[in-house]
Design an enzyme around this catalytic site. Structure first.
Site, short mmCIF file in Angstrom:
data_model
loop_
_atom_site.label_atom_id
_atom_site.label_comp_id
_atom_site.label_asym_id
_atom_site.label_seq_id
_atom_site.Cartn_x
_atom_site.Cartn_y
_atom_site.Cartn_z
N LYS A 225 -14.62 17.01 -28.88
CA LYS A 225 -15.53 17.97 -28.22
C LYS A 225 -14.79 18.63 -27.06
CE LYS A 225 -16.26 15.29 -24.31
NZ LYS A 225 -15.68 15.60 -22.99
N ALA B 59 -7.95 12.79 -22.47
CA ALA B 59 -7.77 14.24 -22.53
C ALA B 59 -9.04 15.01 -22.21
CB ALA B 59 -7.28 14.62 -23.93
N GLY B 60 -10.17 14.29 -22.06
CA GLY B 60 -11.45 14.98 -21.86
C GLY B 60 -11.99 15.56 -23.16
N LEU B 61 -11.49 15.06 -24.29
CA LEU B 61 -11.90 15.58 -25.60
C LEU B 61 -12.82 14.60 -26.34
CD1 LEU B 61 -8.45 17.06 -26.73
CD2 LEU B 61 -10.43 18.32 -25.85
N SER C 48 -14.98 8.23 -27.76
CA SER C 48 -16.44 8.26 -27.88
C SER C 48 -16.84 8.69 -29.29
CB SER C 48 -17.05 9.25 -26.88
OG SER C 48 -16.65 8.92 -25.57
N ASP D 76 -20.61 9.64 -23.36
CA ASP D 76 -20.46 10.75 -24.31
C ASP D 76 -20.77 10.34 -25.76
OD1 ASP D 76 -19.59 12.17 -22.15
OD2 ASP D 76 -17.50 12.33 -22.81
O1 C5P Z 1 -19.55 6.18 -19.64
P1 C5P Z 1 -18.07 6.20 -19.58
O2 C5P Z 1 -17.48 4.85 -19.92
O3 C5P Z 1 -17.43 7.29 -20.34
O4 C5P Z 1 -17.73 6.48 -18.06
C1 C5P Z 1 -16.46 6.22 -17.47
C2 C5P Z 1 -16.62 6.26 -15.96
O5 C5P Z 1 -16.88 7.60 -15.52
C3 C5P Z 1 -17.79 5.44 -15.45
O6 C5P Z 1 -17.39 4.13 -15.14
C4 C5P Z 1 -18.22 6.18 -14.21
O7 C5P Z 1 -17.42 5.78 -13.13
C5 C5P Z 1 -17.87 7.63 -14.51
N1 C5P Z 1 -19.02 8.43 -14.97
C6 C5P Z 1 -20.00 8.81 -14.05
N2 C5P Z 1 -21.07 9.56 -14.48
C7 C5P Z 1 -21.18 9.91 -15.76
C8 C5P Z 1 -20.21 9.55 -16.71
C9 C5P Z 1 -19.14 8.80 -16.28
O8 C5P Z 1 -19.91 8.49 -12.87
N3 C5P Z 1 -22.24 10.65 -16.15
#
Ligand code: C5P
Length: 286
Positions: free
Chosen positions: A11, A94-96, A100, A133
């Site tokens: 994405k 990569a933010g892609l 996820s 994500d």
């Molecule tokens: O949910 P995910 O594991 O992808 O998130 C990685 C880190 O990014 C989380 O531990 C959190 O610190 C931060 N994050 C956040 N708010 C979000 C998504 C991610 O603060 N909506």
């Protein structure tokens, strides 16, 4: 037993605003996810006995519980077994959304193959436990997301364009970006309505003016070379240029493939991909 295959698409975030910091440490977002046709291949071979194994052609990927594929499979069912193979193309950090997407595809695929019978709501809850994500990738397509990313509204617009991804050959940690956020969250930003978004989607020429990514400032302060890439692409024929998610990928959107290919020639030293948006709603398993 029959082997099954699913494409696990990446994405980009066409837009990402950080609305507030929550008590649980996460941030409430307003973001637009667009699934794109850069993908990993996932193969599932049910074994008929307990135990999940993962093999991959990419050397730097963990194949144990650190990998969301293993966590997703174990969360679905602890009894049935599977041999999973991952052919990796989506760069990591990569933010892609590569990890996820792999997790969501594993939930969807094994729920069908094992006939575990979890409904959509239950799968969505499992997906959110795995990562912010992951719920989006259960359906993919084009969606506005709020909350951590799990409150999804699917958008009906289907703008047509051709994109260029520049992966600068290094990864960025999402957690690091949110911890170092430079945005002042005490100033409350106004939510954009769905109607606003649907209007914007018919007008790609106004995206640069109306869409943003609040994480760019934090990432560009630490990696000025990414800002340079963004600024150089902005000066090209692209009608829209942004960082995707928490980086490190910068993407540029063009009216046609010719323009994207022409712009690509300046970025040979980085991993780069030409892509198109993906609008289908249901995943197919072969
Ligand atoms: O949910 P995910 O594991 O992808 O998130 C990685 C880190 O990014 C989380 O531990 C959190 O610190 C931060 N994050 C956040 N708010 C979000 C998504 C991610 O603060 N909506």
């Amino acid at each position: 037993m029959k082997q099954h295959h699913i494409r696990s698409y990446a994405k980009i975030n066409l837009h990402l605003r950080v609305m507030s910091r929550r008590d649980d440490g996460f941030h409430d977002l307003e973001t637009i996810f667009q699934e794109i046709d850069l993908y990993d291949d996932l193969h599932f071979q049910p074994t008929g006995h307990p135990g999940i194994t993962l093999e991959t052609d990419a050397g730097n990927i963990p194949v144990d519980r650190r990998n969301l594929i293993i966590r997703a499979a174990e969360r679905l069912n602890g009894i049935q077994g599977c041999r999973i193979t991952l052919e990796k193309r989506i760069p990591m950090g990569a933010g892609l959304g590569g990890g996820s997407s792999n997790a969501a595809c594993t939930l969807v695929a094994l729920n069908r193959i094992w006939q575990t019978g979890w409904n959509e709501k239950q799968l969505a809850a499992m997906a959110l436990e795995l990562g912010s994500d992951v719920p989006f990738f259960l359906n993919g397509g084009l969606a506005l997301a709020r909350g951590r990313g799990e409150q999804l509204s699917f958008l009906t617009a289907k703008p047509d364009y051709c994109g260029l991804l520049i992966y600068p050959n290094f990864a960025i940690s999402t957690a690091w970006v949110f911890q170092n956020l430079k945005k002042n969250l005490t100033i409350k930003s106004k939510k954009t309505t769905l109607i606003d978004f649907n209007t914007f989607f018919d007008r790609p020429d106004v995206w640069q003016q109306h869409f943003s990514n609040d994480l760019e400032e934090t990432v560009f302060a630490a990696h000025p070379e990414l800002k340079e890439i963004r600024d150089r692409l902005t000066a090209s024929n692209a009608f829209y240029v942004r960082m995707s998610g928490s980086g490190s990928t910068i993407f540029a959107l063009f009216e046609d493939q010719k323009q994207a290919v022409a712009a690509r020639s300046h970025y040979d030293r980085f991993q780069n991909f030409i892509f198109k948006p993906v609008y289908r709603i249901h995943r197919s398993l072969h």
